[in-house]
Design an enzyme around this catalytic site. Structure first.
Site, mmCIF file in Angstrom:
data_model
loop_
_atom_site.group_PDB
_atom_site.id
_atom_site.type_symbol
_atom_site.label_atom_id
_atom_site.label_comp_id
_atom_site.label_asym_id
_atom_site.label_seq_id
_atom_site.Cartn_x
_atom_site.Cartn_y
_atom_site.Cartn_z
ATOM 1 C CG PHE A 68 14.560 -3.408 -8.118
ATOM 2 C CD1 PHE A 68 13.928 -2.688 -7.111
ATOM 3 C CD2 PHE A 68 15.887 -3.727 -7.964
ATOM 4 C CE1 PHE A 68 14.623 -2.307 -5.971
ATOM 5 C CE2 PHE A 68 16.585 -3.337 -6.829
ATOM 6 C CZ PHE A 68 15.953 -2.634 -5.833
ATOM 7 C CB ILE A 78 10.940 -7.610 -2.294
ATOM 8 C CG1 ILE A 78 9.990 -6.461 -2.645
ATOM 9 C CG2 ILE A 78 10.303 -8.934 -2.683
ATOM 10 C CD1 ILE A 78 9.711 -6.331 -4.151
ATOM 11 N N GLY A 101 0.989 -5.236 -4.043
ATOM 12 C CA GLY A 101 1.097 -6.068 -2.849
ATOM 13 C C GLY A 101 0.243 -5.588 -1.698
ATOM 14 C CB ILE A 134 0.436 7.178 3.249
ATOM 15 C CG1 ILE A 134 0.405 7.968 1.931
ATOM 16 C CG2 ILE A 134 1.852 6.681 3.550
ATOM 17 C CD1 ILE A 134 0.740 7.174 0.679
ATOM 18 N N PRO A 144 4.018 6.042 6.704
ATOM 19 C CG PRO A 144 3.226 8.057 7.564
ATOM 20 C CD PRO A 144 3.179 6.575 7.787
ATOM 21 C CD GLN A 161 8.209 0.394 -1.605
ATOM 22 O OE1 GLN A 161 7.355 0.160 -2.443
ATOM 23 N NE2 GLN A 161 9.288 -0.316 -1.508
ATOM 24 C CE LYS A 190 -5.752 6.263 -6.168
ATOM 25 N NZ LYS A 190 -5.724 7.596 -6.835
ATOM 26 N N GLY A 203 5.037 1.355 -4.920
ATOM 27 C CA GLY A 203 6.366 0.834 -5.220
ATOM 28 C C GLY A 203 6.978 1.407 -6.481
ATOM 29 C CD GLU A 204 6.004 -1.497 -10.301
ATOM 30 O OE1 GLU A 204 6.435 -2.069 -11.298
ATOM 31 O OE2 GLU A 204 4.930 -1.836 -9.756
HETATM 32 MO MO1 MOS Z 1 7.516 -4.779 -10.462
HETATM 33 S S1 MOS Z 1 8.640 -4.382 -12.130
HETATM 34 O O1 MOS Z 1 5.986 -5.082 -11.155
HETATM 35 O O2 MOS Z 1 8.098 -6.188 -9.753
#
Ligand code: MOS
Length: 714
Positions: A249, A474, A517, A600, A603, A609, A672, A675-676
């Site tokens: 994270f 991760i 990533g 995607i 899926p 995520q 795209k 993760g965030e």
């Molecule tokens: Mo994320 S906070 O860019 O590992």
């Protein structure tokens, strides 16, 4: 076909197309069985003959100097091999991050800083030794509390992610003065800690001048380069493994002191050393999100068109390292009006270094912006979904066209799926027994970042392919999606592709962070695989010669050749909560996220995520808060009993929906980052729903029962 694909439909479709493309297929993680059977090995799971164990001694004050360190009692403990402190530690070559110059000086910069390290034959002996190290100190008065009027605030030109600290357009003051409807509000978010399940941990050993570490890191290439620089070694003499990483994270995005300490200890002890930080140590050594104070001013015309927006962010950094969270960046992307001002001020305090955490910038920034938009909707009696649609834009604040932007489609699809139509806008208008019910919405976005990476593709004579890319998995499913991408680029079935990740010897690849990533590594994998396929066809009639064929690809030049676009993924977050007015308890009923994030790849892992990130957003809204003792500079909420994160019982239902999106300006996969994206806007959606339920606007997270009760009438 419907306008959007729900995960169940995606799975059905994926099954139908199973023989076609690998990309787009819903697949379980390749390492799933290894993980659930305990076979997957994390950084501290590498038993090596003759290993020793290290345990840190940490400063118990925020600022000052160490005058003496007495190690005699510690060294007398049976099994203690050595005690390392600034008087005897090997010298390190200073680099970019002063926090990594461990045990190099008597200066203490933050509470919890490592001031000695005890190495022993067992962990218990190391801990016993650490208790017996006597440190005499000269503490100084510490300045540990962030305030919007702190005299030390300054405005850096460049903030995190290399963004400009200030972007202004038009004339904010004039636009704001001329607006029909205005909002002027200040939002606060507390310090927050990442709390990955796996702590920061390293196993390190030296062999014939070569350093090998197993490190819990999101970026083994950068750990390799950092260790090489600190220990003055050629990079090829350092090897960093991170085959499995138990979450990060952001906290494992940059090398942390543990990896340097372990390498140093292994050198001093002359044997392999394990250093796994205790949970409480993560609260100082693992990084955290800075608290934020954000003032937002919005001005709209009579039709609900934004004419002026100010987003002014105040955050903290440490005296040791400068880090400025880019909270106002999101206001340059969502609905930048003609008259805009966005700025960042930061103050260096006697606190542990803050760092990237779960969508740094966009995450806290969107709590402020998307709460303020909701306040504007209330002030102008506009529907908050329609208000966002009406303020859609084709360009970011700096004039760049979006490579693709389907925020409006996400809002519409989400409103439809969530059942937004017919919502009574009046707060407190819905009840169910003792509960007040409310719904809220917020927009989400995250930059679609891609960085140069390398990958290797090898054909073997037995008809198999080995594809290696130094990705860090991760917990995201990175190796799974890399194999999907590789299989398609090679034009073969997935089982004939073996994928290798998590080893710096593979070659440079960028971080598992910034949601970059998959796009970055996947581009390198695609390029390597296509080149290999071409070479096999051209030189070997499509057959692999007995000696095999290998191709290495580097995407640096490809990335440089891309056009100037604002590249972002977008989404819409919808939330339903219930609030008990007697206790102030907030319960999440359900949450829906609709996201347009390019193609995607998988899926199943993508849904995981986004649902995980949305869970973190709920957690941020209602629970997470690191409490600092202002006198000592210590985060006192330093375990999972006092630092609350959302658990299963807090999250009854989260739905994730993807909107198909084709974007030719990204990368060969058209992907795209995801993760965030899921955390951005999530906390605002919850806060907006709480307001809708109660009429109370909580502008300071988390929304605790105490805060709600204090603000609720009667
Ligand atoms: Mo994320 S906070 O860019 O590992």
């Amino acid at each position: 076909m419907t306008a959007f694909v729900h995960r169940d439909q995606a799975r059905d479709q994926a099954r139908d197309q199973a023989s076609e493309q690998a990309v787009g297929r819903a697949e379980p993680r390749l390492e799933a069985r290894a993980k659930v059977t305990g076979q997957a090995r994390y950084a501290d799971d590498h038993p090596l003959p003759g290993s020793a164990y290290a345990w840190p001694v940490r400063a118990a004050f925020a600022r000052g100097r160490i005058s003496t360190v007495d190690t005699a009692d510690a060294l007398a403990v049976d099994g203690v091999v050595c005690v390392i402190w600034h008087g005897n530690a090997p010298r390190l070559e200073p680099g970019d991050d002063p926090d990594l110059l461990v045990l190099q000086s008597p200066e203490v910069w933050y509470y919890g800083q490592v001031i000695a390290l005890v190495v022993a034959t067992t962990l218990e002996r190391a801990q016993e030794g650490a208790d017996l190290v006597t440190v005499r100190t000269d503490p100084m008065a510490a300045d540990t509390v962030l305030r919007a009027d702190h005299p030390g605030l300054h405005e850096p030109e460049i903030v995190n992610a290399g963004l400009p600290g200030r972007v202004d357009t038009g004339d904010f003051d004039a636009g704001f003065a001329a607006a029909e409807v205005r909002v002027d509000a200040t939002y606060r978010t507390p310090a927050e800690h990442h709390n990955p399940m796996e702590p920061h941990a390293t196993t390190a050993f030296w062999e014939r001048g070569q350093l090998t570490v197993f490190d819990a890191t999101q970026a083994s290439s950068s750990v390799r380069d950092t260790l090489a620089a600190l220990f003055e070694l050629p990079p090829q003499l350092v090897r960093v493994h991170n085959e499995h990483v138990g979450g990060g994270f952001g906290s494992k995005g940059a090398p942390r002191p543990n990896v340097v300490l372990a390498a140093m200890a292994a050198r001093c002890a002359g044997r392999p050393v394990h250093l796994a930080l205790g949970r409480s140590m993560l609260f100082t050594m693992g990084g955290y999100r800075t608290p934020t104070i954000q003032r937002i001013r919005l001005g709209a015309d009579a039709d609900g068109r934004l004419v002026a927006l100010a987003h002014e962010s105040v955050t903290q950094t440490s005296r040791l390292t400068e880090y400025t969270e880019q909270c106002a960046a999101v206001s340059r992307v969502h609905y930048p009006p003609a008259n805009l001002t966005t700025s960042h001020r930061v103050v260096a305090l006697d606190v542990p270094p803050p760092t990237w955490m779960r969508a740094p910038g966009e995450c806290p920034g969107s709590f402020a912006l998307e709460s303020a938009i909701d306040e504007l909707a209330v002030a102008g009696s506009w529907d908050p979904v329609q208000l966002r649609i009406d303020n859609d834009t084709a360009r970011d604040a700096e004039g760049r066209p979006f490579s693709s932007r389907h925020l409006v489609e996400c809002l519409r699809a989400g409103a439809d799926r969530f059942g937004w139509a017919g919502r009574d806008p009046h707060p407190g208008s819905r009840r169910e027994g003792r509960w007040l019910l409310g719904t809220g919405v917020a927009a989400s976005s995250f930059p679609a970042i891609t960085w140069p990476s390398t990958a290797t593709a090898r054909a073997t004579a037995d008809g198999h392919f080995e594809v290696a890319v130094n990705a860090a998995d991760i917990g995201t499913g990175a190796r799974t999606v890399m194999r999907q991408i590789a299989a398609d680029a090679l034009g073969v079935d997935e089982p004939s592709v073996q994928i290798r990740v998590g080893d710096s010897d593979i070659g440079f690849a960028t971080i598992a962070g910034g949601s970059m990533g998959t796009s970055s590594w996947g581009w390198a994998v695609t390029k390597a695989c296509r080149l290999l396929r071409e070479r096999l066809d051209r030189e070997h009639h499509g057959q692999c010669p007995p000696e095999g064929v290998a191709v290495v690809a580097d995407t640096t030049a490809d990335l440089a050749a891309r056009g100037e676009y604002a590249r972002h993924a977008f989404g819409a977050q919808f939330c339903a909560v219930r609030v008990d007015p007697a206790t102030g308890e907030v319960r999440l009923d359900r949450m829906l996220g609709v996201f347009a994030a390019g193609r995607i790849i998988n899926p199943t892992t993508a849904e995981s995520q986004l649902a995980g990130a949305m869970t973190m957003g709920v957690s941020m809204a209602l629970l997470e808060q690191s409490v600092l003792d202002a006198r000592t500079g210590d985060f006192v909420t330093d375990d999972l009993a006092s630092y609350h994160v959302a658990v299963n019982a807090d999250i009854p239902r989260i739905d994730v929906t993807f909107l198909p999106e084709a974007d030719p300006h990204l990368n060969p996969m058209g992907s795209k980052g995801i993760g965030e994206l899921g955390i951005v806007g999530a906390a605002a959606a919850v806060a907006n729903a709480v307001h809708h339920a109660t009429g109370v606007r909580i502008r300071s997270l988390p929304i605790t029962p105490a805060a709600l009760l204090a603000a609720m009438p009667g």
